[in-house]
Design an enzyme around this catalytic site. Structure first.
Site, PDB file in Angstrom:
ATOM      1  N   LYS A 139       0.588  -1.352  -0.058  1.00 42.55           N
ATOM      2  CA  LYS A 139      -0.128   0.151  -0.004  1.00 42.55           C
ATOM      3  C   LYS A 139       0.979   1.342   0.051  1.00 42.55           C
ATOM      4  O   LYS A 139       1.638   1.589   0.872  1.00 42.55           O
ATOM      5  CB  LYS A 139      -0.915  -0.056   1.272  1.00 42.55           C
ATOM      6  CG  LYS A 139      -1.767  -1.192   1.590  1.00 42.55           C
ATOM      7  CD  LYS A 139      -2.726  -1.688   0.257  1.00 42.55           C
ATOM      8  CE  LYS A 139      -3.387  -2.897   0.489  1.00 42.55           C
ATOM      9  NZ  LYS A 139      -4.109  -3.252  -0.846  1.00 42.55           N
ATOM     10  N   ASP A 159     -10.166  -1.242  -8.596  1.00 44.17           N
ATOM     11  CA  ASP A 159     -10.781  -1.778  -7.163  1.00 44.17           C
ATOM     12  C   ASP A 159     -12.024  -0.814  -6.831  1.00 44.17           C
ATOM     13  O   ASP A 159     -13.071  -0.847  -7.234  1.00 44.17           O
ATOM     14  CB  ASP A 159      -9.656  -1.779  -6.291  1.00 44.17           C
ATOM     15  CG  ASP A 159     -10.139  -2.590  -4.818  1.00 44.17           C
ATOM     16  OD1 ASP A 159     -11.351  -2.728  -4.663  1.00 44.17           O
ATOM     17  OD2 ASP A 159      -9.018  -3.035  -4.061  1.00 44.17           O
ATOM     18  N   LYS A 200     -14.807  -8.274  -5.653  1.00 44.55           N
ATOM     19  CA  LYS A 200     -14.795  -8.393  -4.293  1.00 44.55           C
ATOM     20  C   LYS A 200     -16.605  -8.448  -3.957  1.00 44.55           C
ATOM     21  O   LYS A 200     -17.382  -7.416  -4.315  1.00 44.55           O
ATOM     22  CB  LYS A 200     -14.530  -6.970  -3.396  1.00 44.55           C
ATOM     23  CG  LYS A 200     -13.045  -6.846  -3.479  1.00 44.55           C
ATOM     24  CD  LYS A 200     -12.524  -5.672  -2.634  1.00 44.55           C
ATOM     25  CE  LYS A 200     -10.906  -5.773  -2.811  1.00 44.55           C
ATOM     26  NZ  LYS A 200     -10.523  -4.513  -2.100  1.00 44.55           N
TER      27      LYS A 200
END
Ligand code: MG
Length: 369
Positions: free
Chosen positions: A165, A241, A265
């Site tokens: 990250k 994402d 997801k």
């Protein structure tokens, strides 16, 4: 078969240590999870879980799930849980949008469908076997040395793919992070640099064209349009994402050439029904996909691993498992766990995970008889 009762449980799940995203501007210490139990008139019981990653990561938050259940759960009483497309159409009429509210209900219905069919979810999703899925570490934002230390720790636990990250306004620090992590990565291991939308397009182009890395870069900027602008001007493959919520968003990502891969997801897109549609679209356009959930216990992780295991090798990248970040395990020892760098879905029928009532405590809401 008819749904007779929907019961909701709430659990605060502390992280084992504070977690930082997006250059440190987002900090997380615990997750608010909602577990949903659906009962039927034929005795079959299904379980689902909805767990946003805090309330700053996506337009989703834990109490929002419970508020949405007040509307959606009564609308499902009396319906056949095996008619998943119909269930989703009913939910979309009752409450447009709010995909993260629908996800735990959709998952519990898939669990019941699997049990009724005598098949594990990976088989219902078209898989040939309980394929072991490579696991993906998640490396919190820090200094280059801190991040390399976390990668070393993950490597020792079998992780071969790492999601590092990064992101922020300090371009020199991000260039240093990318350079140091790429140089320190053990051979045979991969890294994705996940920016969590922290860069402006200009910063993204400046940073990525100042490094030699050809690794995946995930969600460099806030919007799809900004990410597509970057994708056309750098050498890295782009993974998307947070900017993808609906099927149409994915179609738009393809049309704008905004990415070469996506994170799938279930909680972000509205459940396994939608996630499977997106997974199948991704296969048809040649995307590579990390299939995992936004957050949650090993229950939510296992649902995503069922979908990942049924995805062709060439389209499947490693899956992150949230439950290793938690200090609590409401489904003790069950489900898909990291064993030497891979997680394998259960082959019992349905989801194959049942929470421990002693850990869940008393219900927070009961709908139906
Ligand atoms: Mg991400």
């Amino acid at each position: 078969m008819k749904i007779t009762r929907v019961t909701a449980y709430q659990l605060d799940m502390p992280l084992t240590e504070p977690y930082f995203l997006s250059g440190g501007r987002l900090r997380f210490e615990k997750l608010d999870s909602t577990f949903v139990r659906i009962e039927t008139d034929e005795g079959l019981i299904g379980w689902g879980e909805g767990c946003p990653w805090g309330h700053t990561y996506l337009p989703a938050h834990g109490p929002g799930i419970r508020a949405g259940l007040e509307i959606l759960a009564p609308a499902l009483i009396g319906l056949d849980p095996r008619g998943l497309d119909h269930i989703n159409r009913v939910m979309d009429v009752q409450l447009p949008g709010h995909p993260y509210v629908k996800s735990p209900l959709d998952l519990a219905c898939w669990d019941i469908l699997g049990q009724a069919a005598g098949m594990p979810l990976w088989q219902l999703f078209g898989g040939a076997s309980a394929t072991p899925v490579e696991v993906n570490s998640s490396i919190s934002t820090g200094t280059p040395d801190q991040m390399i230390a976390l990668i070393r720790k993950a490597s020792q636990k079998g992780y071969r793919t790492h999601s590092a990250k990064i992101g922020g306004t300090d371009t020199a620090l991000d260039i240093a992070r990318i350079g140091a992590i790429s140089a320190a990565l053990p051979s045979g291991e991969n890294v994705t640099f996940d920016v969590n939308r922290a860069w402006s397009p200009g910063t993204a182009i400046q940073v990525l064209n100042s490094t030699n890395t050809r690794d995946w870069v995930e969600q460099p900027c806030q919007t799809l349009e900004q990410c597509a602008h970057v994708a056309a001007r750098v050498h890295n493959p782009i993974m998307l994402d947070e900017c993808l919520h609906t099927f149409d968003d994915h179609l738009e990502a393809w049309k704008t050439r905004g990415c070469e891969g996506v994170k799938v997801k279930p909680n972000r897109v509205g459940g396994l029904t939608r996630a499977r549609q997106i997974r199948d679209f991704g296969i048809s356009v040649g995307w590579q996909m990390h299939i995992e959930d936004v957050g949650g216990s090993a229950l939510a992780d296992t649902a995503a691993i069922h979908l990942a295991a049924s995805t062709p090798d060439e389209n499947r990248l490693a899956s992150w498992l949230c439950h290793y970040h938690l200090a609590i395990d409401p489904v003790p020892g069950q489900g898909a766990r990291n064993v030497n760098g891979v997680a394998t879905p259960p082959s019992t029928s349905g989801l194959g995970v049942v929470p421990d009532f002693n850990i869940l405590g008393d219900p927070v809401a009961v709908f139906g008889g």
